[in-house]
Design a protein around this motif. Structure first.
Motif, mmCIF file in Angstrom:
data_model
loop_
_atom_site.group_PDB
_atom_site.id
_atom_site.type_symbol
_atom_site.label_atom_id
_atom_site.label_comp_id
_atom_site.label_asym_id
_atom_site.label_seq_id
_atom_site.Cartn_x
_atom_site.Cartn_y
_atom_site.Cartn_z
ATOM 1 N N GLY A 1 0.779 -1.231 0.000
ATOM 2 C CA GLY A 1 0.000 0.000 0.000
ATOM 3 C C GLY A 1 0.812 1.282 0.000
ATOM 4 O O GLY A 1 0.246 2.379 0.001
ATOM 5 N N LYS A 2 2.156 1.165 -0.030
ATOM 6 C CA LYS A 2 3.009 2.352 -0.042
ATOM 7 C C LYS A 2 3.816 2.395 -1.345
ATOM 8 O O LYS A 2 4.186 1.351 -1.886
ATOM 9 N N LYS A 3 4.070 3.608 -1.817
ATOM 10 C CA LYS A 3 4.780 3.778 -3.077
ATOM 11 C C LYS A 3 6.291 3.894 -2.860
ATOM 12 O O LYS A 3 6.751 4.708 -2.053
ATOM 13 N N ALA A 4 7.032 3.079 -3.613
ATOM 14 C CA ALA A 4 8.499 3.087 -3.526
ATOM 15 C C ALA A 4 9.081 3.475 -4.881
ATOM 16 O O ALA A 4 8.755 2.872 -5.901
ATOM 17 N N TRP A 5 9.945 4.471 -4.881
ATOM 18 C CA TRP A 5 10.563 5.008 -6.096
ATOM 19 C C TRP A 5 12.005 4.513 -6.158
ATOM 20 O O TRP A 5 12.802 4.803 -5.263
ATOM 21 N N PHE A 6 12.338 3.761 -7.208
ATOM 22 C CA PHE A 6 13.667 3.184 -7.360
ATOM 23 C C PHE A 6 14.381 3.814 -8.555
ATOM 24 O O PHE A 6 13.823 3.888 -9.648
ATOM 25 N N PHE A 7 15.612 4.247 -8.373
ATOM 26 C CA PHE A 7 16.472 4.697 -9.459
ATOM 27 C C PHE A 7 17.906 4.684 -8.951
ATOM 28 O O PHE A 7 18.152 4.625 -7.741
ATOM 29 N N HIS A 8 18.880 4.736 -9.883
ATOM 30 C CA HIS A 8 20.277 4.619 -9.460
ATOM 31 C C HIS A 8 20.761 5.845 -8.696
ATOM 32 O O HIS A 8 21.380 5.720 -7.639
ATOM 33 N N GLY A 9 20.514 7.039 -9.242
ATOM 34 C CA GLY A 9 20.880 8.256 -8.520
ATOM 35 C C GLY A 9 21.904 9.140 -9.185
ATOM 36 O O GLY A 9 22.183 10.236 -8.701
ATOM 37 N N ASP A 10 22.490 8.705 -10.297
ATOM 38 C CA ASP A 10 23.534 9.513 -10.928
ATOM 39 C C ASP A 10 23.008 10.818 -11.514
ATOM 40 O O ASP A 10 23.783 11.751 -11.742
ATOM 41 N N VAL A 11 21.689 10.911 -11.749
ATOM 42 C CA VAL A 11 21.124 12.154 -12.291
ATOM 43 C C VAL A 11 21.250 13.303 -11.298
ATOM 44 O O VAL A 11 21.103 14.472 -11.662
ATOM 45 N N PHE A 12 21.534 12.978 -10.036
ATOM 46 C CA PHE A 12 21.704 14.011 -9.020
ATOM 47 C C PHE A 12 23.173 14.331 -8.758
ATOM 48 O O PHE A 12 23.502 15.035 -7.813
ATOM 49 N N ASP A 13 24.048 13.801 -9.620
ATOM 50 C CA ASP A 13 25.489 14.004 -9.468
ATOM 51 C C ASP A 13 25.956 14.982 -10.541
ATOM 52 O O ASP A 13 25.980 14.664 -11.731
ATOM 53 N N PHE A 14 26.376 16.181 -10.133
ATOM 54 C CA PHE A 14 26.781 17.239 -11.068
ATOM 55 C C PHE A 14 27.934 16.789 -11.958
ATOM 56 O O PHE A 14 27.960 17.067 -13.158
ATOM 57 N N SER A 15 28.894 16.063 -11.389
ATOM 58 C CA SER A 15 30.069 15.653 -12.164
ATOM 59 C C SER A 15 29.698 14.694 -13.281
ATOM 60 O O SER A 15 30.335 14.671 -14.336
ATOM 61 N N ILE A 16 28.652 13.892 -13.054
ATOM 62 C CA ILE A 16 28.215 12.947 -14.073
ATOM 63 C C ILE A 16 27.498 13.679 -15.201
ATOM 64 O O ILE A 16 27.703 13.422 -16.380
#
Length: 287
Positions: free
Chosen positions: A111-126
């Motif tokens: 009944g709860k929403k879980a959001w999955f992603f790697h996370g590199d989109v939040f890395d400025f250097s990438i």
């Protein structure tokens, strides 16, 4: 016969198969110890940035074969792409049997929403200086190789292993600030989007923390890595936990030494089995 731990969901990330720092044998031991309904591979599983035909040990191949075997045996495998395996991003939405490739995914857990992603989109250097990120990656590889020799010596002396790169990272204020900013930005966005859980990887820092703002709250979860921390996330009985291999591992589960002769041909055979299973017509449901 050894009984495996049954869990609803397991999440691993930042394995970096194909690099010297990858601890494939430890990961294989962990995978042999669990029976999940779903296994999420949350990015940087195969390291295409540093891929070298001269270095891809059998233990690394065994991890891939193990994941394929799990899929063939009914485990749902969700491969979320990361920056080191971004070559797979063009296959977003592809499904082969029980294996699916996505760039991000939202699941409902009790009944709860879980959001999955790697996370590199939040890395400025990438995002803005990939060459700098790749250069840093080579430096990180050098540290892990050096760390391996240091830990060999400490083991001979009867002392505990330690992570040189982790120690450096934890002592540099800019690195600490980056991690804090990364966690905060992801959590705030998840709260804005109404997600109860946000699950990522990328920074090799396992963590589970309830973050609250004036707009709401979310559980921030990071699966860590299989180079320094040897960690995974597990979900069972409506609860999350961080699995620490060095603390939680069970002695009966180990790498199958009988598979020492496993090679690329065995891997191709395993992939063929999965592809054949995917081509089989699904049975119609009877109302």
């Amino acid at each position: 016969m050894t009984i495996k731990r049954k869990i609803e969901l397991a999440v691993i990330s930042d394995v970096h198969l194909g690099t010297y720092g990858c601890q494939a044998k430890a990961l294989l031991t962990y995978l042999n110890s669990i029976a999940p309904k779903t296994l999420i591979l949350n990015g940087d599983i195969i390291d295409a940035w540093h891929f070298n035909k001269r270095y891809f040990p059998k233990s690394h191949l065994k991890v891939i074969k193990k994941i394929i075997d799990m899929a063939a045996n009914g485990v749902k495998i969700i491969y979320i792409t990361g920056n080191h395996d971004e070559v797979f991003r063009k296959f977003d939405g592809t499904e082969v049997g029980n294996i699916s490739i996505v760039n991000k995914i939202v699941l409902e857990l009790d009944g709860k929403k879980a959001w999955f992603f790697h996370g590199d989109v939040f890395d400025f250097s990438i995002q803005h200086a990939k060459w700098l990120a790749k250069l840093g990656g080579y430096g990180y590889d050098l540290l892990t190789v050096l760390n391996r020799y240091i830990n060999w010596v400490t083991h001979k002396l009867g002392r505990e292993r330690f992570s040189l790169s982790k120690k450096i990272k934890n002592s540099v204020k800019s690195a600490i600030k980056f991690i804090k900013d990364y966690e905060r930005e992801i959590a705030h966005l998840a709260i804005e989007q109404g997600y109860d859980y946000v699950v990522c990887g990328h920074i090799h820092q396992p963590k589970m923390e309830l973050i609250e703002t004036k707009n709401g709250k979310t559980m921030y979860l990071n699966s860590g890595d299989w180079i320094e921390n040897f960690t995974a996330l597990e979900y069972q009985f409506k609860r999350w936990k961080i699995y620490h291999y060095n603390e939680d591992k069970l002695a009966p589960f180990s790498v199958n030494e009988q598979e020492d002769n496993f090679d690329m041909q065995d891997l191709i055979a395993a992939i063929t089995i999965v592809e054949q299973a995917a081509k089989k017509p699904k049975k119609e449901k009877v109302d």
